[in-house]
Design a protein around this motif. Structure first.
Motif, short mmCIF file in Angstrom:
data_model
loop_
_atom_site.label_atom_id
_atom_site.label_comp_id
_atom_site.label_asym_id
_atom_site.label_seq_id
_atom_site.Cartn_x
_atom_site.Cartn_y
_atom_site.Cartn_z
N PHE A 251 0.83 -1.21 0.00
CA PHE A 251 0.00 0.00 0.00
C PHE A 251 0.87 1.27 0.00
O PHE A 251 0.60 2.22 -0.73
N ALA A 254 2.47 1.63 -3.46
CA ALA A 254 1.49 2.09 -4.46
C ALA A 254 1.22 3.58 -4.30
O ALA A 254 1.16 4.32 -5.28
N GLU A 332 -1.77 -1.08 -6.25
CA GLU A 332 -2.04 -1.84 -5.02
C GLU A 332 -2.32 -3.30 -5.35
O GLU A 332 -1.77 -4.22 -4.75
#
Ligand SMILES: [Zn+2]
Length: 345
Positions: A251, A254, A332
């Motif tokens: 996460f 990303a 993600e």
């Protein structure tokens, strides 16, 4: 300042010496990363220059050259896909920028040349020129024209006004309509020898070009972009994150890379996974040579079959990355898949 590459000097001389035999459309062809776009711009600049120097090189000092360098020459019209457009198209090497992650993120912009872009040429092509001499239309890369755009261009090539020169530049000539090809004078652009490429890269501060050149299809410009890319902040973020193995945070990565061109990021992960698989199978890697110890450790932890399947999946991601989508979600999903496989081994 725009300059010819050393491997282009000979074809420059031949082409300019035979100017009286030119047709109204030139088609420069050759593989990506050999400087065709720079050559075409230099050609346009030279033809528009009011007092070109010996060897037909633009003077760089006249009014015309001034307009050209400020990207505002009234007798030059460049047609390129939105996604490749830059604020400084006349002074930058587009072929180089195209593969560079340093160019601005161009999300949701078209990779193709539309029929509207060709239609917009009408006023330029058919109305009187601003000054005497050539009006030049530069189309790059010509194979990115949609079918409708190519047909619209064909009509102009079939009935060309006398004072207009079309310069088409193509990496993949087979993707151009045969009817367009046949209306152009084709010029095969030279590919630099390995020795010339290595010398040029060394002159531009690249150490060990012998190692990197083969990874970039022996293209000196792609190699140069590759090195710049490796040094870029987004790429450093990618490496710092991915080398953490199971502690890698998909996460966070990303989020930090959502402004970077998606296909570039997919390419980094493809190379990383290629090295993990390659080390496991052959004991050798191609791309992340400086991270060999980490790759040695991680490659022992991967499920080989699953990773080979993931590499195939990444090819699909590469295609999807050119279409409009939510960049962060896209990254993600891809990074979660990657980390999931590491954690489940
Ligand atoms: Zn000039």
């Amino acid at each position: 300042m725009l300059e010819l590459y050393p491997w282009q000097q000979e074809i420059w001389q031949k082409l300019l010496q035979n100017r009286q035999y030119w047709r109204h459309a030139l088609l420069l062809i050759g593989k990506k990363g050999i400087g065709k776009y720079t050559f075409s711009l230099q050609l346009a600049k030279s033809l528009l220059c009011h007092s070109a120097k010996a060897e037909h090189i633009a003077c760089g000092a006249c009014l015309s050259c001034g307009w050209f360098e400020q990207n505002g020459h009234p007798n030059l019209h460049c047609v390129i896909p939105e996604a490749l457009s830059t604020d400084s198209v006349a002074i930058t090497d587009q072929e180089n920028r195209e593969s560079s992650s340093l160019s601005k993120a161009k999300k949701n912009l078209s990779q193709q040349i539309s029929i509207d872009q060709i239609r917009h040429l009408n006023d330029f092509v058919y109305l009187t020129s601003h000054q005497k001499g050539y009006k030049i239309v530069l189309i790059y890369p010509a194979e990115t024209m949609t079918h409708a755009a190519a047909n619209a261009l064909l009509k102009k090539l079939e009935e060309p006004p006398a004072d207009v020169l079309f310069i088409l530049v193509a990496h993949q000539i087979q993707r151009l309509l045969p009817t367009i090809r046949s209306r152009c004078q084709q010029i095969v652009m030279p590919i630099p020898s390995v020795e010339t490429s290595i010398m040029w890269l060394k002159q531009h501060g690249i150490s060990d070009p012998e190692l990197i050149l083969p990874l970039n299809d022996f293209s000196p410009l792609s190699t140069y972009s590759f090195v710049l890319e490796q040094l870029s902040i987004p790429h450093q973020r990618f490496v710092d994150s991915i080398k953490q193995g199971k502690n890698f945070d998909p996460f966070a990565l990303a989020l930090s890379l959502q402004q970077t061109h998606l296909s570039t990021v997919v390419g980094w992960l493809q190379k990383w996974c290629y090295d993990l698989v390659s080390y496991r199978i052959t004991g050798k890697i191609r791309y992340y040579l400086k991270l060999l110890p980490i790759i040695q450790t991680l490659s022992k932890q991967i499920d080989l079959i699953a990773y080979m399947a993931f590499l195939k999946e990444l090819s699909t991601h590469q295609k999807l990355s050119h279409h409009p989508l939510n960049a962060r979600l896209f990254l993600e999903e891809m990074f979660i898949r990657y980390s999931f496989m590491l954690c489940n081994k």
